[in-house]
Design an enzyme around this catalytic site. Structure first.
Site, PDB file in Angstrom:
ATOM      1  N   ASP A  91     -21.584  -0.703   6.523  1.00  0.00           N
ATOM      2  CA  ASP A  91     -20.285  -1.275   6.140  1.00  0.00           C
ATOM      3  C   ASP A  91     -20.478  -2.174   4.986  1.00  0.00           C
ATOM      4  OD1 ASP A  91     -17.768  -1.477   6.201  1.00  0.00           O
ATOM      5  OD2 ASP A  91     -17.734  -3.370   7.328  1.00  0.00           O
ATOM      6  N   SER A  92     -19.535  -2.303   4.078  1.00  0.00           N
ATOM      7  CA  SER A  92     -19.370  -3.374   2.989  1.00  0.00           C
ATOM      8  C   SER A  92     -19.358  -4.662   3.620  1.00  0.00           C
ATOM      9  CB  SER A  92     -18.357  -2.907   2.104  1.00  0.00           C
ATOM     10  OG  SER A  92     -17.085  -3.155   2.884  1.00  0.00           O
ATOM     11  N   TYR A 114     -15.476  -4.098  -1.448  1.00  0.00           N
ATOM     12  CA  TYR A 114     -16.241  -3.221  -2.205  1.00  0.00           C
ATOM     13  C   TYR A 114     -14.834  -2.239  -2.903  1.00  0.00           C
ATOM     14  CZ  TYR A 114     -20.961  -2.215  -0.757  1.00  0.00           C
ATOM     15  OH  TYR A 114     -22.023  -2.481  -0.703  1.00  0.00           O
ATOM     16  N   CYS A 154     -17.495   2.481   6.825  1.00  0.00           N
ATOM     17  CA  CYS A 154     -16.721   1.734   5.953  1.00  0.00           C
ATOM     18  C   CYS A 154     -16.027   2.991   5.216  1.00  0.00           C
ATOM     19  CB  CYS A 154     -17.682   1.192   4.646  1.00  0.00           C
ATOM     20  SG  CYS A 154     -16.712   0.562   3.313  1.00  0.00           S
ATOM     21  N   GLU A 177      -9.253 -11.147  11.134  1.00  0.00           N
ATOM     22  CA  GLU A 177     -10.278 -11.951  10.765  1.00  0.00           C
ATOM     23  C   GLU A 177      -9.862 -13.500  11.218  1.00  0.00           C
ATOM     24  OE1 GLU A 177     -12.318 -11.642   7.321  1.00  0.00           O
ATOM     25  OE2 GLU A 177     -13.027  -9.557   7.426  1.00  0.00           O
ATOM     26  N   CYS A 189      -8.929   1.612   9.153  1.00  0.00           N
ATOM     27  CA  CYS A 189      -9.605   0.695   8.596  1.00  0.00           C
ATOM     28  C   CYS A 189     -10.272   0.012   9.904  1.00  0.00           C
ATOM     29  CB  CYS A 189      -8.676  -0.279   8.244  1.00  0.00           C
ATOM     30  SG  CYS A 189      -9.640  -1.907   7.816  1.00  0.00           S
ATOM     31  N   THR A 190     -11.859  -0.195   9.672  1.00  0.00           N
ATOM     32  CA  THR A 190     -12.415  -0.519  10.781  1.00  0.00           C
ATOM     33  C   THR A 190     -12.031  -2.175  11.493  1.00  0.00           C
ATOM     34  OG1 THR A 190     -14.151  -1.258   9.272  1.00  0.00           O
ATOM     35  CG2 THR A 190     -14.314   0.742  10.385  1.00  0.00           C
ATOM     36  N   HIS A 191     -11.020  -2.608  10.763  1.00  0.00           N
ATOM     37  CA  HIS A 191     -10.637  -3.896  11.634  1.00  0.00           C
ATOM     38  C   HIS A 191      -9.379  -3.995  12.497  1.00  0.00           C
ATOM     39  CE1 HIS A 191     -12.730  -5.994   8.313  1.00  0.00           C
ATOM     40  NE2 HIS A 191     -12.233  -7.285   8.653  1.00  0.00           N
TER      41      HIS A 191
END
Length: 271
Positions: free
Chosen positions: A13-14, A45, A76, A156, A188-190
């Site tokens: 992932d980035s 990215y 990503c 986050e 989105c992976t978040h």
């Protein structure tokens, strides 16, 4: 018993978001070794050119292939939207999977009304990658995309069930819900970390497609088809590589994983 079966799965992932894919893999394939690469020094990215993203992605794929991974997973959305063909060229015979393909296939499979919502970062939405992938599978399906730029910093920050996050979700999802979609793709992976909150906002009738989970399922199927599942039943080995270790990386990463990060190593790529 082939020695190839014991090779690790490579995930990259980035930055840090791809750890939700690693978590899903740990749950679905608990005996597989995993090597994770997060390009934390060069994130984000999304603001970079296609050529730069392709170059960085190639560097990471080559790094993981040197560690003899048996599969490469692009965790990503930006990389998957821009550079999946580059990864496949570099990988050769090593299977390549990505979050966009897995999420699109799952959404096209489960929708009942033929109306699918996609929420993602602005870069992923602007790439139109999910809509293209879904329409490739089912041309008649209607896809409604919504950029949700505030979700990443909120996740986050750890505000997973915070009133601010709930109000933000309600505002973002207005334009999608008005279209009577019955399936929502977390592009989105978040976003899997706020899946319970999103389910509450959308209602129980909404099917939420978690691309981290669908990618883990797709990986399990592919490895099984190729005879590459790890036969050992010992404790797996997890190794994490990053290009920078910000002060908050460990705490945020462990929140994403739901477990501690032990083997964390910083490396340099490129010039």
């Amino acid at each position: 018993m082939s020695t190839a079966d014991r090779r690790p799965i490579g995930v990259f992932d980035s930055g840090i978001g791809g750890l939700t894919v690693v978590r899903a893999l740990m749950d679905r394939l608990p005996f597989e070794d995993i090597v994770y690469f997060g390009d934390s020094a060069r994130v984000p990215y999304g603001v970079k050119s296609v050529a730069t993203i392709e170059d960085f992605t190639r560097q990471i794929a080559e790094f993981l292939l040197q560690r003899e991974v048996k599969a490469l997973i692009i965790a990503c959305n930006t990389m998957a939207a821009v550079a999946v063909e580059v990864v496949k060229q570099v990988a050769g015979a090593v299977p390549v999977l990505d979050v966009i393909d897995a999420g699109a296939r799952a959404a096209a499979r489960v929708t009942r009304s033929g109306a699918i919502g996609v929420i993602a970062t602005p870069t992923t939405v602007n790439s139109n990658a999910y809509a293209r992938a879904i329409h490739h599978l089912h041309p008649d399906v209607r896809v409604y995309s919504q950029a949700c730029p505030l979700f990443v910093p909120l996740v986050e920050e750890g505000w997973l069930d915070h009133p601010v996050t709930r109000l933000t979700a309600e505002e973002y999802l207005k334009s999608v819900l008005v279209e009577d979609v019955d399936t929502l793709v977390l592009g989105c992976t978040h976003y899997p970390l706020i899946k319970p909150l999103l389910q509450q906002v959308c209602g129980d009738e909404m099917t939420i497609v978690d691309s981290a989970v669908t990618t883990a399922e797709a990986t399990a199927r592919r490895l099984s088809e190729l005879g590459l599942l790890n036969p050992q039943r010992e404790m797996p080995n997890y190794h994490y590589y990053v290009t920078d270790i910000p002060l908050r990386f460990q705490s945020i990463g462990e929140r994403f994983l739901g477990r501690s990060i032990r083997q964390l190593e910083m490396v340099r790529l490129g010039s």
